[in-house]
Design a protein around this motif. Sequence first.
Motif, short mmCIF file in Angstrom:
data_model
loop_
_atom_site.label_atom_id
_atom_site.label_comp_id
_atom_site.label_asym_id
_atom_site.label_seq_id
_atom_site.Cartn_x
_atom_site.Cartn_y
_atom_site.Cartn_z
N TYR A 266 0.82 -1.20 0.00
CA TYR A 266 0.00 0.00 0.00
C TYR A 266 0.86 1.26 0.00
O TYR A 266 0.45 2.30 -0.54
N ALA A 267 2.03 1.19 0.61
CA ALA A 267 2.91 2.35 0.67
C ALA A 267 3.57 2.66 -0.67
O ALA A 267 3.97 3.80 -0.92
N THR A 268 3.70 1.68 -1.54
CA THR A 268 4.49 1.86 -2.76
C THR A 268 3.73 1.67 -4.07
O THR A 268 4.16 2.17 -5.10
N LYS A 269 2.62 0.95 -4.05
CA LYS A 269 1.94 0.63 -5.30
C LYS A 269 1.23 1.85 -5.87
O LYS A 269 0.57 2.60 -5.17
N SER A 270 1.35 2.03 -7.18
CA SER A 270 0.68 3.14 -7.85
C SER A 270 -0.80 2.79 -8.08
O SER A 270 -1.15 1.63 -8.33
N ARG A 271 -1.65 3.79 -7.99
CA ARG A 271 -3.09 3.62 -8.19
C ARG A 271 -3.57 4.54 -9.31
O ARG A 271 -2.99 5.58 -9.56
N ASN A 272 -4.67 4.15 -9.93
CA ASN A 272 -5.21 4.93 -11.04
C ASN A 272 -5.94 6.19 -10.57
O ASN A 272 -6.19 7.09 -11.37
N GLY A 273 -6.28 6.24 -9.32
CA GLY A 273 -6.99 7.40 -8.79
C GLY A 273 -7.00 7.37 -7.28
O GLY A 273 -6.09 6.81 -6.65
N GLU A 512 -7.41 15.47 -10.33
CA GLU A 512 -7.68 14.05 -10.49
C GLU A 512 -6.62 13.41 -11.38
O GLU A 512 -6.20 13.98 -12.38
N GLY A 513 -6.20 12.21 -11.00
CA GLY A 513 -5.20 11.50 -11.78
C GLY A 513 -4.58 10.39 -10.95
O GLY A 513 -4.98 10.13 -9.82
N PRO A 514 -3.57 9.71 -11.50
CA PRO A 514 -2.92 8.62 -10.77
C PRO A 514 -2.33 9.10 -9.45
O PRO A 514 -1.71 10.16 -9.38
N ASP A 515 -2.58 8.33 -8.40
CA ASP A 515 -1.99 8.60 -7.08
C ASP A 515 -2.33 10.00 -6.56
O ASP A 515 -1.53 10.64 -5.88
N ASP A 516 -3.53 10.49 -6.89
CA ASP A 516 -3.88 11.84 -6.45
C ASP A 516 -4.23 11.90 -4.97
O ASP A 516 -3.65 12.67 -4.21
N SER A 535 -18.32 10.17 -2.57
CA SER A 535 -18.71 10.33 -3.98
C SER A 535 -19.48 11.63 -4.20
O SER A 535 -19.50 12.16 -5.32
N ARG A 536 -20.11 12.15 -3.15
CA ARG A 536 -20.85 13.41 -3.28
C ARG A 536 -19.91 14.61 -3.36
O ARG A 536 -20.36 15.74 -3.59
N HIS A 537 -18.62 14.38 -3.16
CA HIS A 537 -17.65 15.47 -3.17
C HIS A 537 -16.58 15.26 -4.24
O HIS A 537 -15.47 15.77 -4.12
N GLY A 538 -16.95 14.51 -5.26
CA GLY A 538 -16.06 14.33 -6.40
C GLY A 538 -14.90 13.39 -6.16
O GLY A 538 -13.91 13.43 -6.89
N ILE A 539 -15.02 12.52 -5.14
CA ILE A 539 -13.93 11.59 -4.84
C ILE A 539 -14.47 10.18 -5.02
O ILE A 539 -15.26 9.68 -4.21
N ALA A 540 -14.06 9.53 -6.10
CA ALA A 540 -14.53 8.19 -6.43
C ALA A 540 -13.50 7.16 -5.99
O ALA A 540 -12.38 7.17 -6.48
N ILE A 541 -13.89 6.30 -5.05
CA ILE A 541 -12.95 5.29 -4.56
C ILE A 541 -13.50 3.88 -4.68
O ILE A 541 -12.83 2.92 -4.28
N ARG A 542 -14.71 3.73 -5.21
CA ARG A 542 -15.30 2.39 -5.27
C ARG A 542 -14.40 1.46 -6.08
O ARG A 542 -13.98 1.78 -7.18
#
Length: 741
Positions: A266-273, A512-516, A535-542
Amino acid sequence: MPNVQFAKVREPRHDAAVKAKIFTFVQKLTEDDTTAALHIEPMQQAADSRARTGRVDQFWRAVLYRIDTPTAGTTYVYAGTWPHDQAIERARTRALRINPVTGVIEFYEAIGEGGGAQGVPTASPSLPAPAPKKESYLGTNGYLRPELEALLGFDPAVADALYAATSDDELLAISENRENEWERLAILGLAVLDTIDKIRADLRLDHQEDVPDDASDDERLQKGLEHPAAKMQFTFIDNDEELRRVIEGEDFGAWRVFLHPEQREYATKSRNGAFRLTGGAGTGKTVVLLHRARHLHRANVTGRVILTTFNRSLAEALKRDLERLDGSIVRVEKLGEAGVLVRGVDQLAAAVRDQAGAAFWASAEAVYGSPIEPRNPFDGNQETSFWQSAIDSAGQSLPPQLQSPAFFEGEYLHVVLSQSITTREQYFTARRPGRGVALDRRKRADVWTVIEAYRQATSLAGKMSFAELAAVATATLNAGAMDGAPADHLLVDEGQDLSPLHWGLLRALVAEGPDDLFIAEDSHQRIYGQRVVLSRHGIAIRGRSRRLTLNYRTTQQNLGFAMSVLEGGEYLDVEEGQEEVNGYRSSRRGPAPLLVGNPNATAQYETVAATVRGWIEEGVPPQNIAILARTNSRRDAVKTALAERGVTVSAVISGEGQGASPVVMTMHNAKGQEFSRVVLFDVSEGQMPAPWALDQAAPEERDDVLLRERSLLYVAASRARDELVITWGGEPSVLLSGSWS
């Protein structure tokens, strides 16, 4: 110059003088291992030809294992410093090997003189004798004895002992005696009935290092040090400052250098958002955030990283821990600068105000309906007093249950400011999700009249709330007043306590973008404000949410009590899903929490004084003892009462403890801290849940207030590492009913 890998082993505790000698020894070892004063000596008839000892002083000797490879040169694995004879015995009988099933490097103790071909992974003391006449705990739960060897890599003798265990407690007792970290955690997984596949996945036991078939044993060992599970126990030290921190830190400053494979990923892996990491108190969420901040900074030194949390005191703690983790990290003081900026979320809003200048006040039109003159934020309880004045002057037509500053603060924050409502007409049609209190058009008109009175009064006083500050800062950023988002990566701790306005601000601070956005939170620890849906505040994590379940702070007994406090409450997470309360575990055991009822206040003070005095007499460092109370008044009362009984404690408002005395603080201020011994003071009927909190809430909101009170007691209980005592006077709080016996 040799390299040194430190192994986390259960060596004797060393005082400052011995630690200084260990530092000097290792420092000289890395400079020249042939120095005669080091006395680097191989063992006779040793289980492992790589075993060595080195002289720290006349009494203490270091246990070492020398690995030589063409690519890495000479590497010494430092396996602790012990009294002379004990060090010789350990070096002679213990060896390093690659586990043939898991590929993890481990210590094992050879059987027979000279270290025969077989051995058992190192344990101290000896394994418990099997109890064949009793029913196997693992057998009755569907595990097969061969799986323990073939799939988890346990040595036959260890597998026999595990399969002979008749309870989870017996398994945990075996786990405590293992010296290899991967073994302890695998046994813990068995104790809580994780599947074999889950245990292998959690520890990354399916990971295989790429080693040529013709590699030497030393080359395989060198490569084995890179296995994800090995990094829980072995770490490379590459500079003197890190060496000093590791040696001087408790348990080698384990959180800084030894990460569980799951935490490391979790500390090192890149995420799409945006990504959410959840987990109970003490599961290492903050540790992951700190390591991720370092990882992102190292990956791009020109990147702009913000590390933020609920308030200033927690931010200061993050700043201190980031320095302890890596003093070379470039820490900056201004939004938009390359490096790592650590601030509380309200401080970030203030930074936008200060850096945007006139553009900030012009942007206030989106919040108030028109630009405003510069104002200062409220101090202390001023906001509540302004609301009360507005209610008194303009809210008399409202039902009594709505004539509450708490209701208006919530309505203003969650509805008016969150939706940028500036007119009565907008308020009439506004959605009010999660507010609980239904309002018809007539009531909305009356509520808006109070809001207008409040805004007029605060304007005349030149004041604004921190929620308004965040709202205007968000509008400033969204208007482009700062030439784009001032951060490339934003890491959030204690996310469950942030308000909708905070989340709007954080969303605007980073594009918004990778690892934001990387969010660490625990819905069970929400002790401020109402629940937020991201999600009501523009943050999609599903689909980008994971949970940590291994507790590193407290014992299984204390953890069990803390989790039991939550029973009966319905907890929803920031994705509107049910937040689980099961599945948490600790690899440490200790005494059961002690619940002590007292007939009256005097008797309760006597109990607390005797408890604290007893711990100090046992040798517990006083600064590792905390007494936690529900309110400031109870905090001050217990301090005075203990002083009258000859026990000196320091009242702490926020931050770390003061001096060398036990501390007394509120349960709220204890958030983010931990202590060896903790007293939860006055968990009595009439004190918890706090009557004033319930009285101020609208009837529709009382359930949520009770949920936050339950969460507060959970937060307080989870501060204890080793021993936990809960006291009350008269009748116990309803929050304790059925929680422990």
